[in-house]
Design a protein around this motif. Structure first.
Motif, short mmCIF file in Angstrom:
data_model
loop_
_atom_site.label_atom_id
_atom_site.label_comp_id
_atom_site.label_asym_id
_atom_site.label_seq_id
_atom_site.Cartn_x
_atom_site.Cartn_y
_atom_site.Cartn_z
N GLU A 35 0.94 -1.15 -0.28
CA GLU A 35 0.06 -0.19 -0.17
C GLU A 35 1.12 1.47 0.28
O GLU A 35 1.21 2.30 1.02
N PRO A 36 1.41 1.82 -1.41
CA PRO A 36 2.67 2.42 -1.43
C PRO A 36 1.26 3.66 -0.89
O PRO A 36 0.38 4.09 -1.22
N ALA A 37 2.68 4.75 -0.36
CA ALA A 37 2.10 6.42 0.05
C ALA A 37 2.95 7.30 -1.20
O ALA A 37 3.85 6.76 -1.35
N TRP A 38 2.51 8.25 -1.51
CA TRP A 38 2.68 8.63 -2.91
C TRP A 38 2.63 10.31 -1.81
O TRP A 38 1.59 10.84 -1.43
N GLU A 39 3.79 10.87 -2.32
CA GLU A 39 3.12 12.59 -2.41
C GLU A 39 3.69 13.48 -2.82
O GLU A 39 4.54 13.15 -4.17
N GLU A 40 3.15 14.59 -3.14
CA GLU A 40 2.84 15.71 -4.29
C GLU A 40 4.35 16.68 -4.16
O GLU A 40 3.85 17.12 -2.75
N LYS A 41 4.92 16.56 -4.76
CA LYS A 41 5.80 17.59 -4.37
C LYS A 41 5.86 19.15 -5.06
O LYS A 41 7.15 20.23 -4.92
N GLY A 42 4.94 18.88 -5.18
CA GLY A 42 4.94 20.45 -6.50
C GLY A 42 5.39 20.48 -7.53
O GLY A 42 6.61 20.02 -8.58
N TRP A 47 8.82 20.91 -14.54
CA TRP A 47 7.86 19.48 -14.15
C TRP A 47 6.80 20.67 -13.30
O TRP A 47 6.95 21.46 -12.17
N GLU A 48 5.26 19.76 -14.83
CA GLU A 48 3.96 20.61 -13.44
C GLU A 48 3.97 19.78 -12.37
O GLU A 48 3.46 20.48 -11.50
N ILE A 50 5.60 16.84 -9.35
CA ILE A 50 6.31 15.86 -9.63
C ILE A 50 5.96 15.34 -8.26
O ILE A 50 5.71 15.38 -7.39
N VAL A 51 5.32 13.62 -8.47
CA VAL A 51 4.90 13.18 -7.28
C VAL A 51 6.36 11.88 -7.45
O VAL A 51 7.13 11.08 -7.96
N GLN A 52 6.08 11.70 -5.55
CA GLN A 52 7.44 10.98 -5.19
C GLN A 52 6.16 9.59 -4.37
O GLN A 52 6.10 9.61 -3.69
N GLY A 53 6.52 8.21 -4.63
CA GLY A 53 6.40 7.08 -3.69
C GLY A 53 7.60 6.88 -3.11
O GLY A 53 8.61 7.49 -3.00
N PRO A 54 7.73 5.51 -2.05
CA PRO A 54 8.83 4.82 -1.78
C PRO A 54 9.56 4.34 -2.38
O PRO A 54 9.72 4.23 -3.74
N GLY A 55 10.69 4.67 -2.04
CA GLY A 55 11.94 4.62 -2.30
C GLY A 55 13.56 5.15 -2.29
O GLY A 55 14.77 4.85 -2.30
N PRO A 56 13.45 6.17 -2.49
CA PRO A 56 11.88 6.71 -3.27
C PRO A 56 11.95 6.34 -4.57
O PRO A 56 13.38 7.18 -5.52
N VAL A 57 10.80 6.42 -5.23
CA VAL A 57 10.79 5.94 -7.01
C VAL A 57 10.35 7.86 -7.13
O VAL A 57 8.97 8.52 -6.72
N THR A 58 10.63 8.47 -8.66
CA THR A 58 9.81 9.88 -9.04
C THR A 58 9.46 9.77 -9.66
O THR A 58 9.22 9.01 -11.01
N LEU A 59 7.93 10.52 -10.14
CA LEU A 59 7.71 10.13 -11.34
C LEU A 59 7.50 11.72 -11.93
O LEU A 59 6.86 13.01 -11.21
N LEU A 60 8.08 12.41 -13.15
CA LEU A 60 7.74 13.86 -13.46
C LEU A 60 7.28 13.65 -14.37
O LEU A 60 6.94 13.15 -15.88
N VAL A 61 6.58 14.91 -14.46
CA VAL A 61 5.40 15.42 -15.76
C VAL A 61 5.79 17.07 -16.06
O VAL A 61 5.81 17.70 -15.26
#
Length: 332
Positions: A35-42, A47-48, A50-61
């Motif tokens: 049940e990973p928690a994701w955090e909005e980094k703004g 990047w419009e 930046i969403v960060q999950g465990p690891g951390p793994v980062t998603l960049l839009v």
């Protein structure tokens, strides 16, 4: 000597919500995050979101793009935490999804506890004892401080698609080869299609395609020069990977074109509504003259570089551009 990935960045042509689900199922669940928690980094920079999950793994839009995509970034800490077996399962899953479009963007191939030192590598570079089609003595860099030494082949801020560094700041000698764009894509897809036991040799083949350290004093013909002993001990008899496959070249060209045209469209979109009343009132020529006036003396090197790159895509057929050059009068 231990091999592992120390940085992994991928471009996935899908909405961030889809990519988030994909990462949860193909990466995080396999690493034990049910049940990973994701955090909005703004937003930040280009990047419009930046969403960060465990690891951390980062998603960049991206803020503006001609085609929707999301970048997945795993830095050294995340690569270590997930481990090579989980990373292999993840990229193999991506590679098996025929309806998913994705490319490797950057990968760092890392060997810990190598027998050679930063100084040995730097001395070989200074002596020009290397064979490479992409790197040379002018790409040398060196850094030394109280923490240790780092030898670079491929300057830290250069635009090279392949480079290496050797440093001893962790109490042992570490070798890192950084590959970006089409070279990263080629390496990552090779990893995805092979067993984990094959990864070190795949990495060495990619590295040898970038550079070999040789003794140029032994033969006037560089291709016949023997490898320096410490380099021979490192790479063994692994064959070089010198070229990219046609698939990798085509996919990388498409991604580069989409990216640079996205930059162009983003700039137009940000200025369009502000300029529309002025254009309606005074016409195109007036707007262009005022643009030239306010740009004089203010154009940065990165603006000039973008202009040159865009010129190479002026017949790409994207964003209203033509698909071919037209040099004559139309014939009825």
């Amino acid at each position: 000597m231990v091999f592992h990935l120390d940085y992994l960045k991928l471009t996935v042509f899908a909405d961030v919500s889809e990519v988030q689900i994909l990462v949860e199922r193909a990466l995080l669940e396999k690493a034990g995050f049910d049940e990973p928690a994701w955090e909005e980094k703004g937003p930040a920079s280009r990047w419009e979101r930046i969403v960060q999950g465990p690891g951390p793994v980062t998603l960049l839009v991206p803020k503006a793009a001609l085609e929707m995509y999301t970048m997945i970034e795993l830095k050294g800490e995340a690569c270590t935490r997930f481990g090579s077996d989980v990373l292999l399962a993840f990229i193999a899953t991506l590679d098996s999804m025929k309806d998913l479009r994705w490319n490797g963007k950057r990968v760092d191939l890392t060997f810990d506890h190598v027998s050679f030192t930063p100084k040995m590598v730097d001395e070989a570079i200074v002596a020009d004892n290397l064979n490479s089609r992409c790197l040379g003595i002018l790409d040398r860099d060196w850094n030394e401080n109280s923490d240790g030494q780092t030898a670079y082949l491929g300057r830290r801020k250069s635009a090279k698609l392949r480079r290496l560094r050797v440093y001893n700041m962790r109490g042992f000698n570490r070798f890192e080869a950084e590959f970006v764009d089409e070279w990263a894509n080629s390496a990552i897809r090779n990893f995805a299609r092979r067993e984990l036991v094959d990864w070190p040799n795949i990495a060495l083949a990619q590295i040898r395609g970038m550079v070999d350290f040789v003794d140029h004093a032994q033969d006037p013909r560089s291709e016949r020069c023997p490898m320096l002993p410490w380099w021979k001990d490192f790479v063994g008899d692994v064959e070089k990977i010198r070229t990219l496959g046609e698939e990798e070249r085509r996919k990388q060209h498409e991604e580069d074109e989409q990216h640079v045209m996205g930059q162009s469209e983003g700039r137009i979109m940000r200025a369009a509504r502000s300029l529309w009343p002025i254009r309606q009132a005074f016409g195109d020529e007036y707007v262009l003259k005022r643009l030239d006036h306010y740009c004089e003396g203010r154009i940065r090197p990165e603006d000039e570089a973008l202009a040159k790159t865009l010129q190479t895509h002026q017949y790409c057929g994207l964003a209203g551009l033509p698909t071919e050059r037209y040099d004559g009068d139309e014939v009825a």
